[in-house]
Design a protein around this motif. Structure first.
Motif, PDB file in Angstrom:
ATOM      1  N   SER A  76       0.251   0.181  -1.486  1.00 27.15           N
ATOM      2  CA  SER A  76       0.635   1.255  -0.586  1.00 27.15           C
ATOM      3  C   SER A  76      -0.548   2.193  -0.397  1.00 27.15           C
ATOM      4  CB  SER A  76       1.829   2.020  -1.151  1.00 27.15           C
ATOM      5  OG  SER A  76       2.967   1.202  -1.211  1.00 27.15           O
ATOM      6  N   ALA A  80       5.549  -8.736   9.687  1.00 22.54           N
ATOM      7  CA  ALA A  80       6.266  -7.492   9.485  1.00 22.54           C
ATOM      8  C   ALA A  80       7.764  -7.766   9.522  1.00 22.54           C
ATOM      9  CB  ALA A  80       5.878  -6.481  10.554  1.00 22.54           C
ATOM     10  N   PRO A  90       0.174   2.701  10.184  1.00 26.61           N
ATOM     11  CA  PRO A  90       1.535   2.322   9.763  1.00 26.61           C
ATOM     12  C   PRO A  90       1.974   0.978  10.334  1.00 26.61           C
ATOM     13  CG  PRO A  90       1.465   4.643  10.302  1.00 26.61           C
ATOM     14  CD  PRO A  90       0.119   4.084  10.688  1.00 26.61           C
ATOM     15  N   THR A 118       1.712  -2.322   8.338  1.00 26.33           N
ATOM     16  CA  THR A 118       2.650  -2.635   7.256  1.00 26.33           C
ATOM     17  C   THR A 118       3.257  -4.009   7.473  1.00 26.33           C
ATOM     18  OG1 THR A 118       3.176  -0.316   6.806  1.00 26.33           O
ATOM     19  CG2 THR A 118       4.824  -1.964   6.170  1.00 26.33           C
ATOM     20  N   THR A 147       3.826  -8.196   5.195  1.00 26.06           N
ATOM     21  CA  THR A 147       3.413  -9.108   4.137  1.00 26.06           C
ATOM     22  C   THR A 147       2.263  -9.931   4.674  1.00 26.06           C
ATOM     23  OG1 THR A 147       5.661  -9.220   3.278  1.00 26.06           O
ATOM     24  CG2 THR A 147       4.121 -10.921   2.561  1.00 26.06           C
ATOM     25  N   GLN A 153       2.171  -7.686  -0.264  1.00 33.25           N
ATOM     26  CA  GLN A 153       2.736  -6.654   0.591  1.00 33.25           C
ATOM     27  C   GLN A 153       1.751  -5.514   0.799  1.00 33.25           C
ATOM     28  OE1 GLN A 153       5.677  -6.751   2.203  1.00 33.25           O
ATOM     29  NE2 GLN A 153       5.252  -4.756   3.161  1.00 33.25           N
ATOM     30  N   ASN A 175       1.760  -1.713   2.529  1.00 29.72           N
ATOM     31  CA  ASN A 175       2.549  -0.627   3.106  1.00 29.72           C
ATOM     32  C   ASN A 175       1.617   0.525   3.458  1.00 29.72           C
ATOM     33  OD1 ASN A 175       5.175  -1.819   2.696  1.00 29.72           O
ATOM     34  ND2 ASN A 175       4.914  -1.381   0.519  1.00 29.72           N
ATOM     35  N   PHE A 221       1.600   4.341   4.952  1.00 32.51           N
ATOM     36  CA  PHE A 221       2.484   5.466   5.241  1.00 32.51           C
ATOM     37  C   PHE A 221       1.682   6.622   5.826  1.00 32.51           C
ATOM     38  CE2 PHE A 221       1.117   7.950   1.613  1.00 32.51           C
ATOM     39  CZ  PHE A 221       0.676   6.998   0.712  1.00 32.51           C
TER      40      PHE A 221
END
Length: 123
Positions: A11, A40, A86, A89, A91, A118, A120, A122
């Motif tokens: 992340s 996604a 964003p 985001t 896999t 993964q 992510n 934000f």
């Protein structure tokens, strides 16, 4: 047996960077397709950065931000991802083996895939 193992996901805040790695065993990099894909949630899998016979394809959405590289001696491929957004985001999967190539779409129908890592991003 061909095995691919991705790592480096996580992340990160928008604007940040991640570097994905994919260690490949049982398959030696050659001029066939290798590369990175992503999927996604709720969307189709798409090619992100693929290489075939010396040519590199980047999806339009990542061009200028993502960089593919490979270390043939270590049988490892990398995806350096900078200025993450964003919408990145997803896999992320690495893949090798066989496949076909189009100039505007990169590789498809590769034979061997990793389990995915993964990513992510934000705000």
């Amino acid at each position: 047996q061909v095995r691919l193992e991705e790592s480096g996901g996580g992340s990160v805040q928008a604007g940040g960077s991640l570097r994905l790695s994919c260690v490949v065993s049982g398959y030696w990099f050659d001029r066939n397709c290798i590369g990175w894909f992503r999927q996604a949630s709720g969307k189709k899998r798409e090619g992100v950065a693929n290489v075939f016979a010396g040519e590199t394809y980047y999806a339009a959405s990542v061009k200028g931000r993502f960089t593919f590289s490979q270390d043939n001696g270590e049988n490892t491929m990398y995806l350096q991802m900078d200025n993450l957004k964003p919408e990145d985001t997803a896999t992320y999967y690495c893949a090798v083996g066989g496949g076909s190539w189009t100039d505007d779409g990169g590789c498809y129908n590769l034979q061997h895939w990793g389990q995915g890592t993964q990513v992510n991003v934000f705000i």
